[in-house]
Design a protein around this motif. Sequence first.
Motif, PDB file in Angstrom:
ATOM      1  N   MET A   1      12.050  -3.628 -17.139  1.00  0.00           N
ATOM      2  CA  MET A   1      12.421  -4.967 -16.713  1.00  0.00           C
ATOM      3  C   MET A   1      11.993  -5.947 -17.796  1.00  0.00           C
ATOM      4  N   GLY A   2      12.778  -7.008 -17.989  1.00  0.00           N
ATOM      5  CA  GLY A   2      12.475  -8.031 -18.984  1.00  0.00           C
ATOM      6  C   GLY A   2      11.503  -9.068 -18.449  1.00  0.00           C
ATOM      7  N   ILE A   3      11.761 -10.300 -18.763  1.00  0.00           N
ATOM      8  CA  ILE A   3      10.912 -11.407 -18.327  1.00  0.00           C
ATOM      9  C   ILE A   3      11.188 -11.726 -16.865  1.00  0.00           C
ATOM     10  N   VAL A   4      10.120 -11.909 -16.093  1.00  0.00           N
ATOM     11  CA  VAL A   4      10.236 -12.288 -14.687  1.00  0.00           C
ATOM     12  C   VAL A   4       9.524 -13.622 -14.499  1.00  0.00           C
ATOM     13  N   ILE A   5      10.237 -14.596 -13.978  1.00  0.00           N
ATOM     14  CA  ILE A   5       9.654 -15.898 -13.649  1.00  0.00           C
ATOM     15  C   ILE A   5       9.682 -16.045 -12.140  1.00  0.00           C
TER      16      ILE A   5
ATOM     17  N   LEU B   1      19.200 -18.866 -17.639  1.00  0.00           N
ATOM     18  CA  LEU B   1      18.158 -17.840 -17.603  1.00  0.00           C
ATOM     19  C   LEU B   1      18.751 -16.456 -17.372  1.00  0.00           C
ATOM     20  N   ILE B   2      19.727 -16.364 -16.489  1.00  0.00           N
ATOM     21  CA  ILE B   2      20.393 -15.075 -16.241  1.00  0.00           C
ATOM     22  C   ILE B   2      21.074 -14.594 -17.518  1.00  0.00           C
ATOM     23  N   ASP B   3      21.726 -15.524 -18.239  1.00  0.00           N
ATOM     24  CA  ASP B   3      22.376 -15.164 -19.504  1.00  0.00           C
ATOM     25  C   ASP B   3      21.362 -14.623 -20.513  1.00  0.00           C
TER      26      ASP B   3
ATOM     27  N   MET C   1      14.700 -14.257 -12.009  1.00  0.00           N
ATOM     28  CA  MET C   1      14.044 -15.286 -11.207  1.00  0.00           C
ATOM     29  C   MET C   1      13.705 -14.676  -9.854  1.00  0.00           C
ATOM     30  N   LEU C   2      12.422 -14.746  -9.478  1.00  0.00           N
ATOM     31  CA  LEU C   2      11.957 -14.152  -8.231  1.00  0.00           C
ATOM     32  C   LEU C   2      11.407 -15.254  -7.332  1.00  0.00           C
ATOM     33  N   GLY C   3      12.106 -15.542  -6.239  1.00  0.00           N
ATOM     34  CA  GLY C   3      11.667 -16.563  -5.293  1.00  0.00           C
ATOM     35  C   GLY C   3      10.596 -16.021  -4.357  1.00  0.00           C
ATOM     36  N   CYS C   4       9.519 -16.770  -4.194  1.00  0.00           N
ATOM     37  CA  CYS C   4       8.443 -16.394  -3.289  1.00  0.00           C
ATOM     38  C   CYS C   4       7.690 -17.665  -2.888  1.00  0.00           C
ATOM     39  N   ARG C   5       6.870 -17.577  -1.878  1.00  0.00           N
ATOM     40  CA  ARG C   5       6.068 -18.725  -1.436  1.00  0.00           C
ATOM     41  C   ARG C   5       4.829 -18.796  -2.314  1.00  0.00           C
TER      42      ARG C   5
ATOM     43  N   TRP D   1       4.982 -17.762 -14.914  1.00  0.00           N
ATOM     44  CA  TRP D   1       5.334 -16.707 -15.846  1.00  0.00           C
ATOM     45  C   TRP D   1       4.044 -16.187 -16.456  1.00  0.00           C
ATOM     46  N   GLU D   2       3.728 -14.943 -16.173  1.00  0.00           N
ATOM     47  CA  GLU D   2       2.466 -14.329 -16.572  1.00  0.00           C
ATOM     48  C   GLU D   2       1.311 -15.217 -16.125  1.00  0.00           C
ATOM     49  N   ASP D   3       0.555 -15.815 -17.050  1.00  0.00           N
ATOM     50  CA  ASP D   3      -0.560 -16.676 -16.635  1.00  0.00           C
ATOM     51  C   ASP D   3      -0.275 -18.157 -16.868  1.00  0.00           C
TER      52      ASP D   3
END
Length: 66
Positions: free
Chosen positions: A1-5, A21-23, A28-32, A40-42
């Motif tokens: 997997m690449g970059i996850v924000i 971003l998709i391009d 993109m991961l939606g969460c509470r 993104w990372e730290d």
Amino acid sequence: MGIVIKYDDREKNNPDVRMKLIDENIVMLGCRMEEGDYLWEDVCVERKSIDDFCGSIMNGRIVTGK
């Protein structure tokens, strides 16, 4: 997997930004989120309008000058 924000699922999304971003192969991961709007990372980002930012300073949610 690449970059996850991760983004707060209560945050309004900008469809133009999401498509860019998709391009770029960014997931993109939606969460509470308890703090911040994007993570993104730290690196955590809090997105605010000028009015909201000023209001946060005035009511003490954001402290400046430390």
